[in-house]
Design a protein around this motif. Structure first.
Motif, short mmCIF file in Angstrom:
data_model
loop_
_atom_site.label_atom_id
_atom_site.label_comp_id
_atom_site.label_asym_id
_atom_site.label_seq_id
_atom_site.Cartn_x
_atom_site.Cartn_y
_atom_site.Cartn_z
N ARG A 82 0.84 -1.21 0.00
CA ARG A 82 0.00 0.00 0.00
C ARG A 82 0.86 1.25 0.00
O ARG A 82 0.37 2.36 -0.21
N LYS A 83 2.15 1.09 0.27
CA LYS A 83 3.12 2.20 0.32
C LYS A 83 2.61 3.29 1.25
O LYS A 83 2.40 3.03 2.43
N ASN A 84 2.37 4.49 0.76
CA ASN A 84 1.92 5.59 1.63
C ASN A 84 0.41 5.73 1.68
O ASN A 84 -0.10 6.66 2.28
N ARG A 85 -0.29 4.81 1.06
CA ARG A 85 -1.76 4.85 1.05
C ARG A 85 -2.32 4.09 2.25
O ARG A 85 -1.63 3.34 2.91
N THR A 86 -3.62 4.25 2.45
CA THR A 86 -4.31 3.50 3.49
C THR A 86 -4.58 2.07 3.04
O THR A 86 -4.59 1.16 3.86
N HIS A 87 -4.82 1.91 1.73
CA HIS A 87 -5.18 0.60 1.19
C HIS A 87 -4.43 0.31 -0.11
O HIS A 87 -4.03 1.22 -0.82
N HIS A 89 -4.99 -0.79 -3.79
CA HIS A 89 -6.12 -0.67 -4.71
C HIS A 89 -6.01 -1.73 -5.79
O HIS A 89 -4.96 -1.87 -6.42
N LEU A 132 -10.30 -2.97 -2.17
CA LEU A 132 -9.33 -2.33 -1.29
C LEU A 132 -8.89 -3.30 -0.20
O LEU A 132 -9.69 -4.10 0.27
#
Length: 160
Positions: A82-87, A89, A132
């Motif tokens: 997810r790196k810097n994301r919340t989820h 995709h 997600l």
């Protein structure tokens, strides 16, 4: 003739990018790779190396004027992140899904959602049909949950 070059490049592409920017689907810019290697090689040498590689360890992609290369198998990279994301995709195979796979994505990864859920990884579907997942405790869906990996053209890629 290209064996020494190939040995250096395969380690970078499979295991450690040495800070060279890698796309989500494993490609690196050949110019960046050549700059890191600091040799007397050029794009034509890379093309010849790939063409003559009897194990077919590489894939090339011409992105406009930019030549990119990736390893076709043997990656030790952990999986989807997810790196810097919340989820993380993901696109659905559902034809009614309003959002699909972006055109710059060249690798398709089919995830075994049932297997991942049994191990505690959660999945959700957004209102526009995107799947997600927060991934595991490290924000990753490990490659052990991958059912199949292939190019947009249908060529299967082994991650063993």
């Amino acid at each position: 003739m290209y064996e020494a070059l190939s040995r250096r490049i395969i380690v970078i592409l499979r295991h450690d990018t040495k800070g060279i920017r890698m796309t989500h689907d494993g490609f690196v810019n050949v110019c960046d790779l050549l700059q890191y290697l600091q040799g007397n090689w050029d794009e034509n040498d890379i093309r010849k190396m790939v063409q003559h590689d009897r194990k077919q360890r590489y894939a090339l992609w011409q992105d406009g004027k930019t030549l990119k290369i990736r390893a076709t198998n043997g990656h030790t990279l952990p999986g989807l992140s997810r790196k810097n994301r919340t989820h993380i995709h993901m696109a659905s195979h559902d034809p009614s899904c309003k959002s699909g796979i972006p055109p710059d994505r060249n690798i398709i990864i089919e995830v075994d959602i049932n297997k991942a859920q049994k191990d505690g990884i959660q999945f959700f579907e957004s209102e526009n049909g995107i799947i997600l997942s927060p991934g595991n405790h490290e924000g990753v869906i490990a490659k052990k949950y991958f059912k199949k990996v292939y190019t947009r053209q249908g060529t299967e890629i082994s991650l063993d």
